[in-house]
Scaffold this motif. Structure first.
Motif, short mmCIF file in Angstrom:
data_model
loop_
_atom_site.label_atom_id
_atom_site.label_comp_id
_atom_site.label_asym_id
_atom_site.label_seq_id
_atom_site.Cartn_x
_atom_site.Cartn_y
_atom_site.Cartn_z
N TYR A 187 0.85 -1.40 -0.07
CA TYR A 187 -0.32 0.33 -0.01
C TYR A 187 0.92 1.17 0.33
CZ TYR A 187 1.23 -0.47 5.29
OH TYR A 187 1.32 -0.45 6.54
N ILE A 188 0.31 2.49 -0.51
CA ILE A 188 1.33 4.14 -0.39
C ILE A 188 0.30 4.57 0.91
CG2 ILE A 188 1.19 5.55 -2.08
CD1 ILE A 188 1.98 3.35 -3.11
N THR A 189 1.53 4.73 1.42
CA THR A 189 1.00 6.16 2.78
C THR A 189 1.91 7.27 2.14
OG1 THR A 189 1.96 4.17 4.51
CG2 THR A 189 2.21 6.39 5.27
N ALA A 190 1.14 8.14 2.36
CA ALA A 190 0.78 9.76 2.23
C ALA A 190 1.35 10.09 3.18
CB ALA A 190 0.69 10.45 1.36
N THR A 191 2.43 10.99 3.80
CA THR A 191 2.41 12.06 5.01
C THR A 191 2.55 13.18 4.62
OG1 THR A 191 5.30 12.18 4.35
CG2 THR A 191 4.35 10.50 5.75
N LYS A 192 1.70 14.05 5.43
CA LYS A 192 1.82 15.11 5.04
C LYS A 192 2.18 16.54 3.72
CE LYS A 192 0.12 19.74 7.45
NZ LYS A 192 -0.07 20.80 8.68
N PHE A 193 3.20 15.62 4.61
CA PHE A 193 4.60 16.96 3.16
C PHE A 193 4.45 16.13 2.38
CE2 PHE A 193 9.25 17.08 1.35
CZ PHE A 193 9.33 17.63 1.36
N TYR A 194 3.89 14.83 2.04
CA TYR A 194 4.84 14.64 0.00
C TYR A 194 3.08 14.68 -0.26
CZ TYR A 194 9.29 12.80 0.28
OH TYR A 194 10.60 12.87 0.15
N LYS A 195 1.76 13.88 0.58
CA LYS A 195 0.74 14.61 -0.40
C LYS A 195 0.42 16.22 -0.82
CE LYS A 195 -2.59 13.78 4.02
NZ LYS A 195 -3.01 12.88 4.27
N ASN A 196 1.24 16.92 0.31
CA ASN A 196 1.76 18.35 -0.67
C ASN A 196 2.54 17.99 -2.20
OD1 ASN A 196 -0.96 19.42 1.47
ND2 ASN A 196 1.07 20.34 3.02
N LYS A 197 3.83 18.09 -1.79
CA LYS A 197 4.85 18.10 -2.26
C LYS A 197 4.54 17.50 -3.85
CE LYS A 197 9.33 17.63 -3.32
NZ LYS A 197 10.74 17.49 -2.33
N HIS A 198 3.58 16.23 -3.95
CA HIS A 198 2.97 15.07 -4.85
C HIS A 198 1.83 15.35 -4.72
CE1 HIS A 198 7.04 13.55 -4.27
NE2 HIS A 198 7.75 14.25 -4.97
N HIS A 199 1.12 16.39 -4.75
CA HIS A 199 -0.40 16.42 -4.69
C HIS A 199 -0.71 16.33 -6.47
CE1 HIS A 199 -4.58 18.26 -4.13
NE2 HIS A 199 -4.45 18.91 -4.92
N SER A 200 -0.63 16.80 -7.11
CA SER A 200 -0.40 16.78 -8.19
C SER A 200 -0.76 15.43 -9.16
CB SER A 200 0.12 17.03 -9.77
OG SER A 200 1.75 17.23 -9.47
N LEU A 201 0.38 14.27 -8.18
CA LEU A 201 0.49 12.20 -8.78
C LEU A 201 -0.26 12.03 -7.74
CD1 LEU A 201 3.72 12.06 -8.59
CD2 LEU A 201 3.01 12.40 -10.80
N TYR A 202 -1.43 12.31 -6.70
CA TYR A 202 -1.41 11.43 -6.09
C TYR A 202 -3.22 12.23 -6.72
CZ TYR A 202 1.57 10.02 -2.42
OH TYR A 202 3.06 9.41 -1.29
#
Length: 344
Positions: free
Chosen positions: A60-75
């Protein structure tokens, strides 16, 4: 048209191909090669026709708050297309980080890679085991297992570092002494994955959906795949995934596969004596499971040569998860677009 080869049809390679296509459109012809029979790399999904697919690698994929923002377009892209959905099942023994969110891929984690490859429009070739990369004037001549060669304006290698260093040709010769020293510090853990597929009338009456095991020297993780994906079993049989501990993986890395499978099954039946008889069993060895020690400084990639361009990328230059691979792909994209458009 610029010819670009990306070696490795895992997450880093597929995302790099996708981003490069979007950046340069029809100015590049992209090929993606992989030595395996299917795409996915360490996001491989194993299937038998009558059962729920089983994720052999990433679960599964765990998205931290930092990377949810940084890679927002990918998610956002993956969620909006249904490739990722929030994970609803419980995970026993998981130490969840604050404000992080878990996602699963309903069709298996390999579907993430397939999505990016489809978006890339790349020419994908499987069962192509790269054996040498040689400098030929203003291009790279790449040989694969059948002794055939093709030439490219740029080459991106995303395989594990030990496999890169084993290549014949000019890769190692083009590395500076400092680059060689940095690559020598990369270390990987090893583990085995075991998948049990069951008939449609089988019932996996287990207390947990996903579980991290703490009381076994052999088994570290167990997943009931249909519960993880919230899949209806009306037409499919259930499947169970087991990942071994790193210590077990290291100890039995080069042992007889039959012996390894027997050891894992014996321990699994000790932990879960109520398991029904499977209709199929698959064991997979991950020699390079996760990066334990990455390239110091986590630079995202390494530029071996600018003309013609040769890049090394993957989680060895970041960290071993979705966002680590994304960081590497984005890092390589910047160098690829700048160098290719400047030199041509």
């Amino acid at each position: 048209m610029l010819r670009v080869l990306i070696v490795g049809a895992g997450l880093t390679g597929s995302l790099c191909a996708c981003l490069l296509r979007r950046a340069l459109q029809n100015r590049v012809h992209i090929q993606v090669w992989d030595k395996a029979r299917g795409t996915g790399g360490r996001m491989a999904t194993s299937r038998v026709s009558e059962c729920v697919g089983a994720d052999l690698g990433a679960q599964y994929i765990t998205a931290t708050k930092f990377y949810k923002n940084k890679h927002h377009s990918l998610y956002e892209e993956l969620v909006s297309s249904g490739v990722l959905v929030p994970m609803s099942c419980s995970v026993e023994g998981l130490q969840q980080k604050d404000e992080s969110e878990n996602f699963i891929s309903p069709k298996g984690t390999s579907h993430i890679v397939k999505h990016f490859l489809q978006q890339s429009g790349a020419e994908v070739h499987l069962l192509r085991h790269v054996t040498s990369v040689c400098l030929r004037g203003a291009s790279w001549e790449v040989e694969f297992s059948e002794g055939q060669t093709e030439s490219f304006d740029a080459v991106v290698l995303t395989m594990p570092v030990p496999q890169i260093l084993q290549l014949r040709g000019d890769v190692s010769r083009c590395l500076s002494e400092q680059q060689g020293a940095l690559l020598a510090q990369v270390r990987y853990s090893s583990r085995f994955a075991l998948v049990l597929f069951f008939s449609r009338d089988s019932s996996l009456d287990l207390e947990h959906d996903l579980k991290y095991v703490s009381n076994s020297p052999c088994i570290r993780y167990i997943s009931v795949e249909h519960r993880k994906r919230d899949t209806d079993l009306s037409d499919l049989g259930p499947s169970l995934v087991v990942h071994t501990s790193v210590s077990f993986g290291s100890q039995y890395l080069d042992s007889d596969p039959v012996q390894v499978q027997t050891l894992i099954l014996d321990e699994l039946h000790r932990l879960l004596p109520q398991l029904p008889q499977p209709i199929s069993i698959k064991t997979h060895k991950w020699r390079f499971s996760q990066v334990v020690s990455s390239v110091p400084g986590c630079p995202g990639h390494m530029t071996v040569l600018n003309e013609p361009l040769l890049l090394l990328g993957g989680d060895a230059f970041t960290h071993s998860n979705f966002d680590g691979c994304a960081e590497s792909a984005l890092s390589m994209l910047s160098t690829l677009t700048e160098t290719l458009m400047t030199s041509h």
